[in-house]
Design a protein around this motif. Structure first.
Motif, PDB file in Angstrom:
ATOM      1  N   PRO A 153       0.682  -1.232   0.127  1.00 32.06           N
ATOM      2  CA  PRO A 153       0.086  -0.085  -0.076  1.00 32.06           C
ATOM      3  C   PRO A 153       0.873   1.134  -0.030  1.00 32.06           C
ATOM      4  CG  PRO A 153      -0.771  -1.510   1.583  1.00 32.06           C
ATOM      5  CD  PRO A 153       0.463  -2.148   1.050  1.00 32.06           C
ATOM      6  N   ALA A 154       1.918   1.174   0.680  1.00 34.81           N
ATOM      7  CA  ALA A 154       2.816   2.559   0.947  1.00 34.81           C
ATOM      8  C   ALA A 154       3.428   2.616  -0.527  1.00 34.81           C
ATOM      9  CB  ALA A 154       4.001   2.317   2.095  1.00 34.81           C
ATOM     10  N   ILE A 155       3.921   1.598  -1.112  1.00 35.30           N
ATOM     11  CA  ILE A 155       4.527   1.773  -2.432  1.00 35.30           C
ATOM     12  C   ILE A 155       3.523   2.464  -3.516  1.00 35.30           C
ATOM     13  CG2 ILE A 155       5.430   0.456  -4.433  1.00 35.30           C
ATOM     14  CD1 ILE A 155       6.537  -1.321  -2.348  1.00 35.30           C
ATOM     15  N   LYS A 156       2.313   1.820  -3.415  1.00 27.88           N
ATOM     16  CA  LYS A 156       1.280   2.247  -4.360  1.00 27.88           C
ATOM     17  C   LYS A 156       0.981   3.826  -4.045  1.00 27.88           C
ATOM     18  CE  LYS A 156      -3.351   1.149  -5.517  1.00 27.88           C
ATOM     19  NZ  LYS A 156      -4.627   0.493  -5.220  1.00 27.88           N
ATOM     20  N   MET A 157       0.809   4.240  -2.919  1.00 23.00           N
ATOM     21  CA  MET A 157       0.745   5.634  -2.556  1.00 23.00           C
ATOM     22  C   MET A 157       1.943   6.578  -3.090  1.00 23.00           C
ATOM     23  SD  MET A 157      -0.714   6.496   1.285  1.00 23.00           S
ATOM     24  CE  MET A 157      -0.352   5.171   2.320  1.00 23.00           C
ATOM     25  N   ALA A 158       3.080   6.116  -2.677  1.00 21.46           N
ATOM     26  CA  ALA A 158       4.203   6.896  -3.432  1.00 21.46           C
ATOM     27  C   ALA A 158       4.336   7.031  -4.858  1.00 21.46           C
ATOM     28  CB  ALA A 158       5.444   6.138  -2.739  1.00 21.46           C
ATOM     29  N   ARG A 159       3.806   5.853  -5.465  1.00 21.14           N
ATOM     30  CA  ARG A 159       3.922   5.850  -6.909  1.00 21.14           C
ATOM     31  C   ARG A 159       2.678   6.764  -7.415  1.00 21.14           C
ATOM     32  NH1 ARG A 159       4.704  -0.144  -7.945  1.00 21.14           N
ATOM     33  NH2 ARG A 159       6.919  -0.020  -8.204  1.00 21.14           N
ATOM     34  N   ASN A 160       1.580   6.466  -6.901  1.00 19.58           N
ATOM     35  CA  ASN A 160       0.182   7.049  -7.412  1.00 19.58           C
ATOM     36  C   ASN A 160       0.093   8.317  -7.075  1.00 19.58           C
ATOM     37  OD1 ASN A 160       0.019   4.787  -8.726  1.00 19.58           O
ATOM     38  ND2 ASN A 160      -1.788   4.197  -7.703  1.00 19.58           N
ATOM     39  N   LEU A 203       1.330  14.616  -4.097  1.00 26.06           N
ATOM     40  CA  LEU A 203       2.975  14.281  -4.136  1.00 26.06           C
ATOM     41  C   LEU A 203       3.130  12.880  -4.637  1.00 26.06           C
ATOM     42  CD1 LEU A 203       4.070  15.718  -0.524  1.00 26.06           C
ATOM     43  CD2 LEU A 203       3.778  16.922  -2.551  1.00 26.06           C
ATOM     44  N   HIS A 204       4.046  13.095  -5.887  1.00 16.29           N
ATOM     45  CA  HIS A 204       4.535  11.520  -6.028  1.00 16.29           C
ATOM     46  C   HIS A 204       5.828  11.624  -5.633  1.00 16.29           C
ATOM     47  CE1 HIS A 204       1.434  12.602  -9.213  1.00 16.29           C
ATOM     48  NE2 HIS A 204       1.147  11.399  -9.247  1.00 16.29           N
ATOM     49  N   ASN A 205       6.133  10.265  -5.163  1.00 15.40           N
ATOM     50  CA  ASN A 205       7.438  10.276  -4.888  1.00 15.40           C
ATOM     51  C   ASN A 205       8.140   8.648  -5.029  1.00 15.40           C
ATOM     52  OD1 ASN A 205       9.783  10.092  -3.288  1.00 15.40           O
ATOM     53  ND2 ASN A 205       9.042  11.078  -1.455  1.00 15.40           N
ATOM     54  N   ILE A 206       8.617   8.988  -6.451  1.00 14.96           N
ATOM     55  CA  ILE A 206       8.924   7.858  -7.317  1.00 14.96           C
ATOM     56  C   ILE A 206      10.180   7.196  -6.348  1.00 14.96           C
ATOM     57  CG2 ILE A 206       9.782   6.780  -9.353  1.00 14.96           C
ATOM     58  CD1 ILE A 206       6.929   7.547  -9.326  1.00 14.96           C
ATOM     59  N   ALA A 207      11.335   8.196  -6.150  1.00 12.72           N
ATOM     60  CA  ALA A 207      12.467   7.649  -5.436  1.00 12.72           C
ATOM     61  C   ALA A 207      12.146   6.968  -4.077  1.00 12.72           C
ATOM     62  CB  ALA A 207      13.389   8.981  -4.914  1.00 12.72           C
ATOM     63  N   ALA A 209       9.366   5.233  -3.368  1.00 12.08           N
ATOM     64  CA  ALA A 209       8.639   4.007  -4.003  1.00 12.08           C
ATOM     65  C   ALA A 209       9.610   3.004  -4.315  1.00 12.08           C
ATOM     66  CB  ALA A 209       7.702   4.336  -5.272  1.00 12.08           C
ATOM     67  N   ARG A 210      10.789   3.365  -4.858  1.00  4.21           N
ATOM     68  CA  ARG A 210      11.914   2.460  -5.234  1.00  4.21           C
ATOM     69  C   ARG A 210      12.459   1.943  -3.729  1.00  4.21           C
ATOM     70  NH1 ARG A 210      13.971   6.168  -9.319  1.00  4.21           N
ATOM     71  NH2 ARG A 210      12.926   5.815 -10.968  1.00  4.21           N
ATOM     72  N   VAL A 211      12.669   2.866  -2.823  1.00  4.28           N
ATOM     73  CA  VAL A 211      13.403   2.539  -1.512  1.00  4.28           C
ATOM     74  C   VAL A 211      12.247   1.380  -0.821  1.00  4.28           C
ATOM     75  CG1 VAL A 211      13.576   3.274   0.916  1.00  4.28           C
ATOM     76  CG2 VAL A 211      14.623   4.401  -1.143  1.00  4.28           C
ATOM     77  N   LEU A 212      11.144   1.625  -1.117  1.00  3.82           N
ATOM     78  CA  LEU A 212      10.148   0.810  -0.400  1.00  3.82           C
ATOM     79  C   LEU A 212      10.120  -0.459  -1.028  1.00  3.82           C
ATOM     80  CD1 LEU A 212       7.076   3.509   0.304  1.00  3.82           C
ATOM     81  CD2 LEU A 212       8.506   2.119   2.100  1.00  3.82           C
ATOM     82  N   LEU A 213      10.276  -0.306  -2.464  1.00  3.56           N
ATOM     83  CA  LEU A 213      10.066  -1.801  -2.936  1.00  3.56           C
ATOM     84  C   LEU A 213      11.374  -2.600  -2.797  1.00  3.56           C
ATOM     85  CD1 LEU A 213       8.798  -3.208  -5.494  1.00  3.56           C
ATOM     86  CD2 LEU A 213      10.301  -1.932  -7.092  1.00  3.56           C
ATOM     87  N   ARG A 214      12.742  -1.953  -2.524  1.00  2.00           N
ATOM     88  CA  ARG A 214      13.770  -2.667  -2.224  1.00  2.00           C
ATOM     89  C   ARG A 214      13.411  -3.391  -0.778  1.00  2.00           C
ATOM     90  NH1 ARG A 214      16.438   1.428  -5.187  1.00  2.00           N
ATOM     91  NH2 ARG A 214      16.774   2.786  -3.186  1.00  2.00           N
TER      92      ARG A 214
END
Ligand code: DON
Length: 563
Positions: A153-160, A203-207, A209-214
């Motif tokens: 869910p956090a990754i989705k929020m950061a991305r979207n 606020l989009h935060n792709i960076a 989202a990548r940290v959270l993905l890792r």
């Protein structure tokens, strides 16, 4: 004196009660209360999907890092107090540590004076983050559903993207210059843009989202090693920071035996050192138990005076005796010993205040704004968790890790930079809380669970630096002694005192002319405050359902989400 129920106090109580909105709802199965509605919804969904309270806590922690970046975090730390459905208690210390290159005088200038800018802003202010390791350990021990599902869910929020609330848009605008100053030459998107933020900006935060993905893919190693670690280390190397690869690799959160005490036939389960929260809370409650609190009128000058006098003594003990128990001897059991506490509070007079300069720490053998955040969760099985998590100041050190999209904490300011020198919360400390490599800085965070007759009674906690302890203390006294309903107990105006400075902070709603004058006559220096603390309180009903009480009076974005 205690039997005096002045007509004014009664009138105040009445006026106040009439203003109390009835917002709290009852939930049959589970409830999640956080400072941000999106994070509450994330936690609630995890519960509905079959996760337990501990799974929901992990998903909430990461969701707050995206939706509530001023305090939610991946690079901060915190504490969790746990009560399982089986009745086991536990606590998790994922507090930051001082880097190995830290030293006692690192914030002193050439004249030996403290430079608070160094401990509060920028790269030297950063403690080794504990959050990710803490969440991994919490999942290993208590998690029920897949780790990856908790990060999703956090990754989705950061991305979207997350639409900014009015509060969050304004907070980012307030800190715009400070964030720019600490991140010169870097891309500070999404936290600073060309124009000021307005409510509804996304606020989009792709960076991030990548940290959270890792973290999702690699757990602990997704943060403390590899790409995320490299981003932190580059940030440090380029900007005079001292956190090394070894600091990151060596960080460990710690399971600790929670502090357990009694208050008028309720069991209080709270956080042991390196938080001062549990010790101070048990001391305060023990002091309150020596008086007939229920014979005092809520908000009367006698009520405020007595609690302030207890607080003065307890915060003096905090400043002297408390620190990281793994680095110095902390006399926890002596400090909460009933005999010691009887003696400790025996010189309280109801006709005059004590001067703080005359109060020294007790003799045993061997002290804002909402910059931290607390969430409380309970599930359908009866598990409960109280988590307080922080970057310390709003947006921590204000440093955004380049390429990582997250803020680093400024928790080093919670150490005592020099004996007697106040930190950003005005708290002083001594040797027990001096800076040492690898040591944890003393905290005031007080995640707490209360039981009555063996059943869950309350799950609570608050942000607010030094005022956390007194906010939790007052909520418990409001519920148990003043017999307030959960919503009323949370909404009730608060006050705070912490030994030094020798002042009493009182929410305006509590301060009638008469109470103000009477407290002045007793010698108290009163400072009006708009808000103290932000409680997230789950209470239970006698039929086992949960009452979710967010502190929306003080923070409109707070939400209880349950089912
Ligand atoms: O651990 C502590 O006591 C502080 N770092 C908490 C900071 C805090 O609550 C700021 N929020 N208002």
């Amino acid at each position: 004196m205690f039997k005096i129920l002045s007509s004014l106090s009664l009138a105040l109580l009445f006026v106040f009660s009439c203003n109390v909105p009835t917002k709290s709802k009852t939930y049959q199965n589970g409830v999640v209360i956080t400072a941000h509605y999106l994070a509450s919804d994330v936690g609630n969904q995890i519960l509905k999907d079959g996760g337990n309270a501990f799974d929901a806590a992990i998903a909430v922690q990461f969701a707050l890092a995206v939706a509530y970046p001023r305090a939610g975090n991946v690079a901060g730390g915190g504490f969790a107090v746990i009560r399982t459905a089986k009745g086991d208690y536990n606590s998790l210390d994922f507090r930051e540590t001082a880097p190995k290159a830290a030293f006692e005088q690192m914030y002193l200038d050439e004249n030996g004076e403290v430079n608070p800018d160094l401990s509060q802003k920028g790269h030297l202010a950063v403690g080794v983050p504990g959050t990710v390791d803490g969440m991994v350990k919490l999942h290993q021990k208590y998690g029920k559903i897949d780790w990856k599902a908790l990060l999703a869910p956090a990754i989705k929020m950061a991305r979207n993207g997350v639409a900014l609330s009015w509060l969050e848009a304004n907070k980012l605008n307030d800190y715009r210059e400070q964030i720019k100053n600490q991140n010169r030459g870097k891309d500070t998107n999404p936290y600073v843009r060309e124009n000021l933020f307005i409510e509804g900006d996304t606020l989009h935060n792709i960076a991030l989202a990548r940290v959270l993905l890792r973290i999702k893919e690699n757990g602990r190693n997704g943060f403390y090693e590899g790409e995320t670690a490299n981003l932190i280390l580059t940030e440090m190397e380029k900007n005079g920071g001292i956190i090394t690869a070894e600091d990151l690799q060596d960080y460990q959160s710690i399971w600790r035996k929670p502090l357990i005490g009694e208050y008028r036939e309720h069991k209080i389960i709270s956080m042991p050192p390196p938080s001062s929260g549990g010790v101070a809370l048990l001391q305060l409650l023990s002091g309150a138990e020596q008086y007939k609190m229920n014979e005092l009128a809520f908000g009367s000058y006698e009520h405020i005076h007595l609690m302030v006098e207890l607080e003065r003594r307890v915060y003096a003990d905090r400043a002297t005796w408390l620190g990281d128990p793994d680095c110095c001897k902390v006399p926890t059991s002596d400090l909460i010993d009933n005999e010691y506490l009887k003696d400790r509070f025996s010189d309280i007079s109801m006709t005059a205040k004590t001067n703080s300069q005359d109060v020294k720490a007790g003799c045993v053998e061997v002290i804002e704004s909402f910059e931290t955040t607390h969430f409380s969760i309970a599930d359908s099985e009866g598990n409960a968790i109280a988590v307080t998590t922080t970057l310390n100041g709003n947006y921590g050190s204000k440093v955004v890790v380049e390429g990582g999209g997250f803020f680093l904490n400024n928790e080093m300011d919670d150490f005592s930079s020099k004996p007697g020198f106040p930190n950003q919360f005005g708290l002083v400390g001594g040797e027990a809380n001096a800076i040492e490599p690898g040591k944890r800085m003393l905290s005031s965070m007080t995640p707490t669970i209360v039981e009555k007759n063996g059943n869950l009674f309350m799950v609570l906690g608050s942000p607010g630096g030094s005022t956390i302890i007194t906010s939790v203390f007052q909520n418990i006294v409001n519920a148990i002694d003043f017999k307030m309903q959960p919503q009323e107990a949370v909404d009730a105006p608060r006050f705070h005192s912490q030994w030094l400075p020798d002042e009493v902070y009182v929410e305006k709603a509590l301060l009638s002319k008469e109470v103000f004058e009477k407290l002045n006559l007793l010698g108290h220096q009163i400072k009006k405050q708009s808000k103290i603390g932000m409680m997230a309180n789950i209470s239970t009903t006698t039929n086992g359902t949960y009452i979710g009480v967010p502190d929306t009076l003080r923070h409109a974005d707070s939400k209880a989400a349950g089912y």
